[in-house]
Design a protein around this motif. Structure first.
Motif, short mmCIF file in Angstrom:
data_model
loop_
_atom_site.label_atom_id
_atom_site.label_comp_id
_atom_site.label_asym_id
_atom_site.label_seq_id
_atom_site.Cartn_x
_atom_site.Cartn_y
_atom_site.Cartn_z
N GLU A 1 1.39 -6.67 -0.35
CA GLU A 1 2.29 -6.75 -1.49
C GLU A 1 2.65 -5.34 -1.93
N GLN A 2 3.95 -5.15 -2.23
CA GLN A 2 4.40 -3.88 -2.81
C GLN A 2 4.78 -4.16 -4.26
N ARG A 3 4.21 -3.41 -5.18
CA ARG A 3 4.37 -3.68 -6.60
C ARG A 3 5.03 -2.49 -7.30
N GLU A 4 5.76 -2.85 -8.41
CA GLU A 4 6.39 -1.83 -9.25
C GLU A 4 6.31 -2.31 -10.70
N LEU A 5 5.73 -1.49 -11.55
CA LEU A 5 5.55 -1.84 -12.96
C LEU A 5 6.87 -1.65 -13.71
N GLU B 1 9.29 0.54 8.69
CA GLU B 1 10.52 -0.21 8.43
C GLU B 1 10.27 -1.32 7.40
N THR B 2 9.13 -2.01 7.55
CA THR B 2 8.79 -3.08 6.61
C THR B 2 8.62 -2.52 5.20
N ALA B 3 7.91 -1.39 5.10
CA ALA B 3 7.70 -0.78 3.78
C ALA B 3 9.03 -0.32 3.18
N SER B 4 9.92 0.23 4.03
CA SER B 4 11.21 0.71 3.54
C SER B 4 12.07 -0.46 3.05
N ARG B 5 12.03 -1.59 3.80
CA ARG B 5 12.80 -2.76 3.38
C ARG B 5 12.29 -3.31 2.05
N ALA B 6 10.95 -3.36 1.92
CA ALA B 6 10.37 -3.84 0.67
C ALA B 6 10.70 -2.90 -0.49
N GLU C 1 -3.20 -7.70 -1.19
CA GLU C 1 -3.61 -6.33 -0.91
C GLU C 1 -2.40 -5.40 -0.92
N ASP C 2 -2.57 -4.22 -1.50
CA ASP C 2 -1.46 -3.28 -1.64
C ASP C 2 -0.98 -2.81 -0.28
N LEU C 3 0.35 -2.76 -0.11
CA LEU C 3 0.94 -2.37 1.18
C LEU C 3 0.60 -0.93 1.56
N SER C 4 0.29 -0.08 0.59
CA SER C 4 -0.03 1.32 0.90
C SER C 4 -1.32 1.44 1.70
N ASN C 5 -2.18 0.41 1.65
CA ASN C 5 -3.43 0.46 2.42
C ASN C 5 -3.17 0.49 3.91
N ILE C 6 -2.06 -0.12 4.33
CA ILE C 6 -1.74 -0.12 5.77
C ILE C 6 -0.78 1.00 6.13
N THR C 7 0.13 1.37 5.23
CA THR C 7 1.08 2.44 5.56
C THR C 7 0.39 3.79 5.64
N ASP C 8 -0.66 3.99 4.85
CA ASP C 8 -1.37 5.28 4.84
C ASP C 8 -2.53 5.32 5.82
#
Length: 599
Positions: free
Chosen positions: A124-128, A16-21, A100-107
């Motif tokens: 942190e969730q990042r987008e270039l 849910e956190t990742a989806s909101r971000a 630290e990238d959020l994908s480290n915890i979601t995966d």
């Protein structure tokens, strides 16, 4: 069950956190693209900073749900990492450090997710953001796992209360059921205690039809015990004699007059004159010469009524083919009853050669244990570099294949000379493969496969060995003789490992007869419920100075040998609780004897 629920809750809240971000990031990206496209000649960074829609999105992302929000901040940074627009306006224009990238915890797996949550890390969730093909900046959404952790703690607390209540109820129910179900057992225990105190004809009053037969059986046993207690049990020396005959030490008992009262089979083998029977001379020691050390030791113990020894002498059991007598340690112990009355002496002869063999075996076992502890280090330090060398050697071969042959280089004495680099590469590859085989052999020795014990017929093992060694024997003109009856007792063994051990000995025997000879494979029963396998050849034999080193790892006298074969044989026999014996005469041949306990 609780673990599954906690894991599911953790993953759900993190998703849910990742989806909101992600939703916030896409909204910011869409608005920023519109602002940049409509900026015209205005600096895009300035346009982004002043845009009211973007500002509203950034500030609302953090303040929309203050109690449950997991978003820490939202920012648009330039290519240098400085904040162009930030949910905290005071941080605009300042560097924004990367988290630290959020994908480290979601995966991650569920248990690592749980670990990260309770560590209270920030992610942190990042987008270039691209302007054409060039990077323009990036969107950074900072998130916290604090809210997720609070929900998990709350769930664990609820689970804990529920578990405590369930435990209390189940304990109460189990106690009541135990009192009701164990009442007949308490009655039986009371009856057994009464029998133990010596009461006769104890009867039980057990409730219910289920226990009526048990009560009848108990009453019958009580009656039988009453009858047995009224009888006198006969004494027998059968068990005592059986125990004494199976002792490794030779033992004999003498009365105060020197009469032999008992001797076990080992003592009768050492001193046949100390036999058993009604026609023994009295005293029996007179059949031994006066200067016999055994007679002198026993007579001194009888005369002084005190223990004598130890005394080391050389004795050889009669009927054995070995002409060399074994060293025996003689001890004579005085025997007294509880009142101090002298009853006689006990003569004990201990085989020191056997003890030395046991000591040698224990030392070898300690070496094997130490070698096993080094196995992991050797595998890491040797196998990995060998693999790397092999890979780089293959790369070198590919590069050399692209170079035209021959290669001409200046000679030290002037002129030129040609180099055959492929020949040197081939030599290196062969040596690497040889070293790899040595390391693999060492690993097999130090870490053998798991034993799969089952009843095995030795005749089957010998038949397989003969079949596998036949090509080697035919090539060298060797005659193979087999003497293995099918009615021998089975042994508990791993068929594959035992076959490998005997095959190693058979192949070694063939290699020891380059000009032909006879290879004999025999098996028969041995003393103390054991069976043995003999592998005998008529080859060159083993020099006496090498006989004690043949089972050492990497010891070999062959040009192409690895020194692992006989060590593996010793290791396999040891794993089967067996013994290995070897006899060799240079120029006449060698005989290996493998001895195993019966199944």
């Amino acid at each position: 069950m609780i673990t599954v629920q906690i894991a599911s809750l953790t993953r759900l809240r993190i998703d849910e956190t990742a989806s909101r971000a992600k939703s916030l990031k896409e909204a910011i990206l869409h608005s920023a693209a519109v602002v940049v496209r409509e900026a015209g000649s205005i600096d895009p960074y300035v346009a982004i900073k002043k845009d009211g829609v973007l500002r509203s999105i950034l500030e609302t992302a953090v303040t929309s749900q203050p109690d449950t929000n997991t978003i820490l901040y939202a920012a648009i940074v330039d290519t240098n990492g400085n904040a162009v627009a930030h949910s905290e306006s005071t941080l605009e224009g300042q560097p924004t450090p990367e988290l630290e990238d959020l994908s480290n915890i979601t995966d991650a797996s569920w248990w690592r997710q749980l670990w990260f949550v309770f560590e209270e890390r920030r992610y942190e969730q990042r987008e270039l953001i691209l302007a054409g093909d060039a990077p323009f900046g990036a969107i950074r959404i900072g998130v916290s796992t604090l809210f997720v952790r609070n929900e998990i703690v709350k769930a664990l607390t609820n689970f804990g209360y529920t578990a405590l209540i369930a435990l209390a109820i189940s304990t109460l129910v189990a106690t009541l059921l135990a009192q009701w179900m164990l009442r007949p057992i308490h009655v039986i225990q009371s009856g057994l205690n009464r029998l133990g105190r010596g009461e006769l004809d104890v009867a039980l009053d057990l409730p219910g039809d289920e226990f009526r037969d048990l009560g009848s059986s108990f009453d019958a046993i009580s009656a039988q015990l009453s009858a047995v207690r009224t009888k006198e049990l006969p004494a027998s020396a059968t068990d005592f004699e059986s125990v004494m005959d199976n002792l490794e030490d030779a033992m004999a008992l003498f009365s105060p007059k020197g009469e032999l009262m008992f001797s076990n089979s080992s003592m009768r083998a050492l001193l046949p004159s100390l036999g058993s029977g009604p026609d023994l001379p009295e005293p029996v020691l007179t059949v031994l010469p006066a200067d016999n050390p055994v007679r002198q030791l026993v007579e001194r113990a009888l005369a002084g009524r005190r223990s004598q020894g130890p005394l080391s002498i050389a004795l050889s059991p009669t009927g054995e083919s070995d002409p060399e007598p074994a060293e025996r340690l003689l001890m004579c112990h005085a025997i007294e009853d509880t009142g101090g009355r002298f009853l006689g002496v006990m003569l004990v002869a201990r085989n020191l050669g056997f003890l030395s063999h046991v000591h040698s075996t224990l030392n070898y076992s300690r070496k094997l244990a130490a070698l096993g502890r080094l196995m992991a280090g050797v595998a890491h330090e040797v196998k990995n570099p060998l693999n790397a060398m092999t890979i780089h050697l293959e790369l070198l071969k590919q590069k050399l294949a692209a170079v035209p042959e021959p290669i001409t280089v200046p000679a030290p004495a002037g002129g030129t000379r040609q180099l055959d680099l492929s020949k040197h590469v081939t030599v290196i590859a062969d040596e690497i493969r040889r070293l790899d085989r040595v390391v693999v052999g060492f690993l097999k020795f130090a870490r053998p496969e798991e034993l799969r014990l089952q009843p095995v017929q030795l005749s089957t093992i010998i038949s397989e060995v003969v079949s596998m060694s036949a090509p080697e024997a035919e090539q060298r003109g060797i005659t193979v003789r087999v003497e293995c009856p099918t009615n021998l007792p089975d042994i508990n063994a791993d068929p594959g490992m035992l076959t490998q051990a005997v095959l190693n000995l058979a192949l070694n025997a063939c290699q020891a007869m380059p000009n032909g000879g006879t290879l004999k494979l025999a098996c028969h029963s041995a003393a103390r419920r054991r069976v043995q396998i003999d592998v005998e050849d008529t080859g060159v034999g083993i020099p006496p100075e090498n006989l004690s080193k043949i089972f050492d790892l990497y010891f070999t006298t062959k040009d192409t040998g690895t020194g692992i074969g006989l060590s593996m044989v010793y290791r396999i026999v040891q794993l089967h609780d067996g013994d290995v014996e070897v006899e060799s005469t240079p120029g006449r041949g060698t005989r290996f004897r493998l001895i195993f306990p019966q199944a």
